[in-house]
Design a protein around this motif. Structure first.
Motif, PDB file in Angstrom:
ATOM      1  N   ALA A   1       0.917  -1.279  -0.067  1.00 37.28           N
ATOM      2  CA  ALA A   1       0.102   0.118   0.117  1.00 37.28           C
ATOM      3  C   ALA A   1       0.910   1.296   0.100  1.00 37.28           C
ATOM      4  O   ALA A   1       1.708   1.253   0.458  1.00 37.28           O
ATOM      5  N   ILE A   2       0.237   2.274  -0.622  1.00 35.98           N
ATOM      6  CA  ILE A   2       0.962   3.741  -0.700  1.00 35.98           C
ATOM      7  C   ILE A   2      -0.061   4.825  -0.243  1.00 35.98           C
ATOM      8  O   ILE A   2      -1.175   4.736  -0.896  1.00 35.98           O
ATOM      9  N   THR A   3       0.292   5.624   0.746  1.00 36.95           N
ATOM     10  CA  THR A   3      -0.478   6.642   1.196  1.00 36.95           C
ATOM     11  C   THR A   3      -0.394   7.884   0.232  1.00 36.95           C
ATOM     12  O   THR A   3       0.553   7.926  -0.500  1.00 36.95           O
ATOM     13  N   SER A   4      -1.359   8.696   0.532  1.00 37.57           N
ATOM     14  CA  SER A   4      -1.157  10.225  -0.185  1.00 37.57           C
ATOM     15  C   SER A   4       0.018  10.745  -0.243  1.00 37.57           C
ATOM     16  O   SER A   4       0.576  11.422  -0.980  1.00 37.57           O
ATOM     17  N   ASP A   5       0.767  10.556   1.036  1.00 38.63           N
ATOM     18  CA  ASP A   5       2.101  11.196   1.242  1.00 38.63           C
ATOM     19  C   ASP A   5       3.399  10.383   0.817  1.00 38.63           C
ATOM     20  O   ASP A   5       4.213  10.772   1.067  1.00 38.63           O
ATOM     21  N   GLY A   6       3.015   9.288   0.131  1.00 34.08           N
ATOM     22  CA  GLY A   6       4.176   8.423  -0.338  1.00 34.08           C
ATOM     23  C   GLY A   6       4.671   7.325   0.466  1.00 34.08           C
ATOM     24  O   GLY A   6       5.567   6.672   0.385  1.00 34.08           O
ATOM     25  N   ASN A   7       4.127   7.328   1.688  1.00 32.91           N
ATOM     26  CA  ASN A   7       4.502   6.155   2.806  1.00 32.91           C
ATOM     27  C   ASN A   7       4.072   4.861   2.007  1.00 32.91           C
ATOM     28  O   ASN A   7       3.061   4.661   1.792  1.00 32.91           O
ATOM     29  N   THR A   8       4.852   3.793   2.217  1.00 37.53           N
ATOM     30  CA  THR A   8       4.688   2.291   1.770  1.00 37.53           C
ATOM     31  C   THR A   8       4.666   1.472   2.821  1.00 37.53           C
ATOM     32  O   THR A   8       5.371   1.597   4.033  1.00 37.53           O
ATOM     33  N   ASN A   9       3.816   0.412   2.745  1.00 33.41           N
ATOM     34  CA  ASN A   9       4.179  -0.637   3.704  1.00 33.41           C
ATOM     35  C   ASN A   9       3.721  -2.018   2.798  1.00 33.41           C
ATOM     36  O   ASN A   9       3.069  -2.146   1.643  1.00 33.41           O
ATOM     37  N   TYR A  10       4.403  -3.185   3.097  1.00 33.99           N
ATOM     38  CA  TYR A  10       4.315  -4.462   2.502  1.00 33.99           C
ATOM     39  C   TYR A  10       3.823  -5.568   3.570  1.00 33.99           C
ATOM     40  O   TYR A  10       4.583  -5.463   4.543  1.00 33.99           O
ATOM     41  N   VAL A  11       3.593  -6.490   3.011  1.00 35.00           N
ATOM     42  CA  VAL A  11       3.306  -7.883   3.438  1.00 35.00           C
ATOM     43  C   VAL A  11       4.779  -8.440   3.881  1.00 35.00           C
ATOM     44  O   VAL A  11       5.666  -8.322   2.717  1.00 35.00           O
ATOM     45  N   ASP A  12       5.178  -9.024   4.921  1.00 39.47           N
ATOM     46  CA  ASP A  12       6.353  -9.303   5.058  1.00 39.47           C
ATOM     47  C   ASP A  12       6.910 -10.588   4.025  1.00 39.47           C
ATOM     48  O   ASP A  12       8.059 -10.318   3.406  1.00 39.47           O
ATOM     49  N   SER A  13       6.019 -11.061   3.331  1.00 34.32           N
ATOM     50  CA  SER A  13       6.418 -12.181   2.221  1.00 34.32           C
ATOM     51  C   SER A  13       7.082 -11.463   1.081  1.00 34.32           C
ATOM     52  O   SER A  13       7.608 -12.103   0.078  1.00 34.32           O
ATOM     53  N   VAL A  14       6.799 -10.311   0.848  1.00 31.41           N
ATOM     54  CA  VAL A  14       7.317  -9.602  -0.482  1.00 31.41           C
ATOM     55  C   VAL A  14       8.393  -8.529  -0.183  1.00 31.41           C
ATOM     56  O   VAL A  14       8.553  -7.762  -1.227  1.00 31.41           O
ATOM     57  N   LYS A  15       8.672  -8.169   1.189  1.00 33.62           N
ATOM     58  CA  LYS A  15       9.574  -7.286   1.410  1.00 33.62           C
ATOM     59  C   LYS A  15      10.938  -7.593   0.666  1.00 33.62           C
ATOM     60  O   LYS A  15      11.207  -8.634   0.733  1.00 33.62           O
ATOM     61  N   GLY A  16      11.377  -6.384   0.073  1.00 33.03           N
ATOM     62  CA  GLY A  16      12.626  -6.640  -0.523  1.00 33.03           C
ATOM     63  C   GLY A  16      12.494  -7.215  -2.050  1.00 33.03           C
ATOM     64  O   GLY A  16      13.545  -7.327  -2.892  1.00 33.03           O
ATOM     65  N   ARG A  17      11.084  -7.616  -2.379  1.00 34.84           N
ATOM     66  CA  ARG A  17      11.245  -8.110  -3.763  1.00 34.84           C
ATOM     67  C   ARG A  17      10.192  -7.217  -4.508  1.00 34.84           C
ATOM     68  O   ARG A  17      10.233  -7.222  -5.846  1.00 34.84           O
ATOM     69  N   PHE A  18       9.196  -6.795  -4.031  1.00 35.58           N
ATOM     70  CA  PHE A  18       8.031  -6.040  -4.758  1.00 35.58           C
ATOM     71  C   PHE A  18       8.414  -4.580  -4.108  1.00 35.58           C
ATOM     72  O   PHE A  18       8.677  -4.082  -3.212  1.00 35.58           O
ATOM     73  N   THR A  19       7.834  -3.488  -5.139  1.00 28.75           N
ATOM     74  CA  THR A  19       7.738  -2.088  -4.854  1.00 28.75           C
ATOM     75  C   THR A  19       6.923  -1.632  -5.470  1.00 28.75           C
ATOM     76  O   THR A  19       6.473  -1.738  -6.794  1.00 28.75           O
ATOM     77  N   ILE A  20       5.952  -0.737  -4.618  1.00 27.99           N
ATOM     78  CA  ILE A  20       4.803  -0.147  -5.026  1.00 27.99           C
ATOM     79  C   ILE A  20       5.311   1.338  -5.346  1.00 27.99           C
ATOM     80  O   ILE A  20       5.897   1.870  -4.504  1.00 27.99           O
TER      81      ILE A  20
END
Length: 124
Positions: free
Chosen positions: A51-70
């Protein structure tokens, strides 16, 4: 407001794909609260991937961290999900989601809309 996803397909394990989600009919939007990518594998519940917020903050499920970029391109009303080092367990239908606010006579109202989904299949 409508969302259209693209970019899914069949890829071998270790490969990469980039998903796109383009919003149309956005003239009625007062503000965007967040945008996100979800996925649903066969027999499993839909889960938030990134997910990405209006101010650009992102978060990822643990299983994709380091592999996926939003990311998002506001000028193109488009959100992306760059997926690298794909694994068979990433196989799922991927949906984009937009959480937004509209202004009506009664005040502000929060809404959300989903895309139709795009299938990602990762072969081993």
């Amino acid at each position: 407001v409508q969302l259209v996803e693209s970019g899914g397909g069949l890829v071998q394990a270790g490969g990469s794909l980039t998903l796109s989600c383009t919003a149309s009919g956005t003239g009625s939007i007062y503000s965007i609260n967040a945008m996100g990518w979800y996925r649903q594998a066969p027999g499993k519940q839909r889960e938030l991937v990134a997910a990405i917020t209006s101010d650009g903050n992102t978060n990822y499920v643990d299983s994709v961290k380091g592999r996926f970029t939003i990311s998002r391109d506001n000028a193109k009303n488009t959100m992306y999900l760059q997926m690298n080092n794909l694994k068979p367990e990433d196989t799922a239908v991927y949906y984009c989601n937009l959480d937004f606010t509209i202004a009506i006579i009664e005040g502000l109202r929060n809404l959300e809309v989903w895309g139709q989904g795009t299938l990602v299949t990762v072969s081993s």
